[in-house]
Write an enzyme that holds these catalytic residues in place. Structure first.
Site, PDB file in Angstrom:
ATOM      1  N   HIS A  78     -15.704  -0.846   5.915  1.00 11.88           N
ATOM      2  CA  HIS A  78     -14.447  -0.088   5.895  1.00 11.88           C
ATOM      3  C   HIS A  78     -14.633   1.240   5.171  1.00 11.88           C
ATOM      4  CE1 HIS A  78     -13.470  -1.208   1.657  1.00 11.88           C
ATOM      5  NE2 HIS A  78     -13.959  -2.391   1.969  1.00 11.88           N
ATOM      6  N   ASP A  91     -11.979   3.011   3.947  1.00 11.47           N
ATOM      7  CA  ASP A  91     -10.933   3.223   2.944  1.00 11.47           C
ATOM      8  C   ASP A  91     -11.358   2.673   1.586  1.00 11.47           C
ATOM      9  OD1 ASP A  91     -10.555   0.641   4.381  1.00 11.47           O
ATOM     10  OD2 ASP A  91      -8.994   0.324   2.864  1.00 11.47           O
ATOM     11  N   ASP A 143     -17.826  -0.540  -3.137  1.00  7.56           N
ATOM     12  CA  ASP A 143     -16.850  -1.119  -2.199  1.00  7.56           C
ATOM     13  C   ASP A 143     -16.225  -0.025  -1.333  1.00  7.56           C
ATOM     14  OD1 ASP A 143     -15.148  -2.878  -0.909  1.00  7.56           O
ATOM     15  OD2 ASP A 143     -13.799  -3.118  -2.623  1.00  7.56           O
ATOM     16  N   GLU A 161      -8.727  -1.627   5.228  1.00 11.99           N
ATOM     17  CA  GLU A 161      -9.157  -2.968   4.853  1.00 11.99           C
ATOM     18  C   GLU A 161      -8.537  -3.380   3.534  1.00 11.99           C
ATOM     19  OE1 GLU A 161     -11.713  -5.988   2.812  1.00 11.99           O
ATOM     20  OE2 GLU A 161     -11.178  -3.964   2.187  1.00 11.99           O
ATOM     21  N   GLU A 162      -8.402  -2.415   2.621  1.00 11.62           N
ATOM     22  CA  GLU A 162      -7.885  -2.723   1.283  1.00 11.62           C
ATOM     23  C   GLU A 162      -6.399  -3.072   1.295  1.00 11.62           C
ATOM     24  OE1 GLU A 162      -9.723  -3.290  -1.090  1.00 11.62           O
ATOM     25  OE2 GLU A 162     -11.506  -2.041  -1.093  1.00 11.62           O
ATOM     26  N   GLU A 221     -19.990  -5.916   2.790  1.00 11.39           N
ATOM     27  CA  GLU A 221     -19.334  -5.965   1.482  1.00 11.39           C
ATOM     28  C   GLU A 221     -20.378  -6.266   0.402  1.00 11.39           C
ATOM     29  OE1 GLU A 221     -16.322  -5.278   0.566  1.00 11.39           O
ATOM     30  OE2 GLU A 221     -15.012  -5.468   2.315  1.00 11.39           O
TER      31      GLU A 221
END
Length: 374
Positions: free
Chosen positions: A69, A71, A101, A133-134, A161
């Site tokens: 991701h 974001d 992350d 995603e967050e 991740e």
């Protein structure tokens, strides 16, 4: 470009969850197209952010997806010792929001693209970069819905991740919701003329606590810690003054489910308790904030065996945090978690990744690429 240079560029984009991401999308697209990738930018329904899907090699053959991701969480915490959107290098550490992350994985994947491009790939390598995603994996479902038009059914997806470069086979699913209870304001001296929204919400909270307690009795899956599904209320807001009958109360809650359990179903008893308040004159609104399924990849699958071979270590059975991997699996694509950095550095001031972690990720992805050569 080296992975560090790419990470420096990625960190400079403040691609905070829930905000437009056109700047980082444009840069990644230009980089990939310059190395011969076929790139698709896939706008989401929000209109101001998009997913990106790119392919190197034959699109009509089953291959592997490198997924991450774009974001990040906001960098508003006190304690940062440098600009979170400017990569800072100290010894072997690279500091900045999203380094672990999970822009570190994105940087390693992008740095490996020129090497993929030089290979004669019999199986394709795809890059799937998502948004939001967050916020509960809100972007990736729109990309997965388009996947049949973009490529042959993949053999597997690598969700990068932070895992210390150890493959991970499972995580819990999650569902989150917001409940709003509306009452009637008034002076606290005349409760008979008002309708206390906080008192109404107390019924909902009581049901949530009871449901959470009931889950501790099972079912169980010893893969996870704790070995049962869970539920909690995480946010509560209501009232304006002690002598004013509150006309509004809001709560946000989440459920985390072991594999085989739909996390949304765990919230049903709480929703029913909230909606029952309408019989007492309250207004009730229930809003699902996010939902994603658990991941449960059997050790016997070819993807698990491949990553045991590539990493030289047995995969870890499960982790407590959630990822987009369960959504890939739900779409019929085997998925595994494996990426650079450690999860305990994420969402904290002075987030960092180590240079050797980036190098290790690049080496693993290069090895995966060589497995795809004719």
């Amino acid at each position: 470009m080296q992975a560090i240079d790419i990470l420096d560029k990625l960190v400079s984009f403040p691609s905070v969850v829930g905000t437009p991401n056109d700047a980082i999308i444009d840069w990644v697209r230009s980089y990939l197209e310059a190395h011969g990738a076929v790139v698709h930018v896939l706008p989401g329904p929000e209109g101001d952010r998009a997913n990106l899907f790119a392919t190197l090699g034959p699109r009509d053959t089953a291959g592997y997806v490198l997924s991450g991701h774009m974001d990040i969480v906001p960098a508003t915490e006190p304690g940062w010792t440098s600009d979170p959107f400017r990569l800072r290098k100290e010894a072997n550490r690279l500091y900045g929001r999203g380094t672990t992350d999970m822009k570190g994985f994105l940087a390693a994947a992008l740095a490996t693209v020129p090497k993929f491009a030089r290979l004669t790939l019999a199986r394709p390598i795809h890059l799937a970069f998502s948004y939001d995603e967050e916020a509960g994996c809100r972007g990736i479902p729109h990309m997965l819905a388009r996947l049949p038009d973009l490529c042959a059914q993949p053999l597997g997806a690598v969700i990068g991740e932070p895992s210390g470069m150890q493959a991970i086979l499972a995580h819990k699913g999650k569902a989150a919701a917001k409940v709003t209870v509306e009452g009637r304001a008034g002076h606290s001296s005349r409760p008979d003329l008002g309708l206390n929204a906080i008192h109404g919400m107390a019924t909902v909270l009581s049901k949530a606590v009871a449901a959470a307690t009931a889950l501790t009795a099972g079912p169980f899956d010893a893969t996870f810690e704790p070995a049962y599904s869970s539920l909690q209320v995480g946010l509560l807001n209501g009232g304006r003054a002690v002598n004013v009958i509150p006309d509004l109360c809001e709560a946000e809650l989440e459920a985390r489910a072991i594999a085989g359990v739909d996390p949304r179903l765990l919230l049903v008893p709480v929703r029913e308790a909230a909606e029952a308040l309408t019989a007492e004159g309250y207004g009730v609104t229930w809003e699902e904030l996010s939902s994603y399924p658990a991941l449960s990849l059997p050790r016997s699958t070819p993807l698990a065996g491949l990553f045991c071979d590539l990493t030289g270590r047995e995969p870890l059975a499960a982790v407590s945090y959630g990822t987009e991997a369960g959504l890939f699996q739900q779409a019929g694509i085997d998925a595994i978690i494996c990426g650079p950095g450690e999860i305990d550095r994420a969402h904290k001031p002075d987030e960092y990744i180590c240079t050797e972690e980036l190098s290790a990720c690049e080496a693993l992805l290069e090895s995966l690429g060589r497995r795809c050569v004719a």
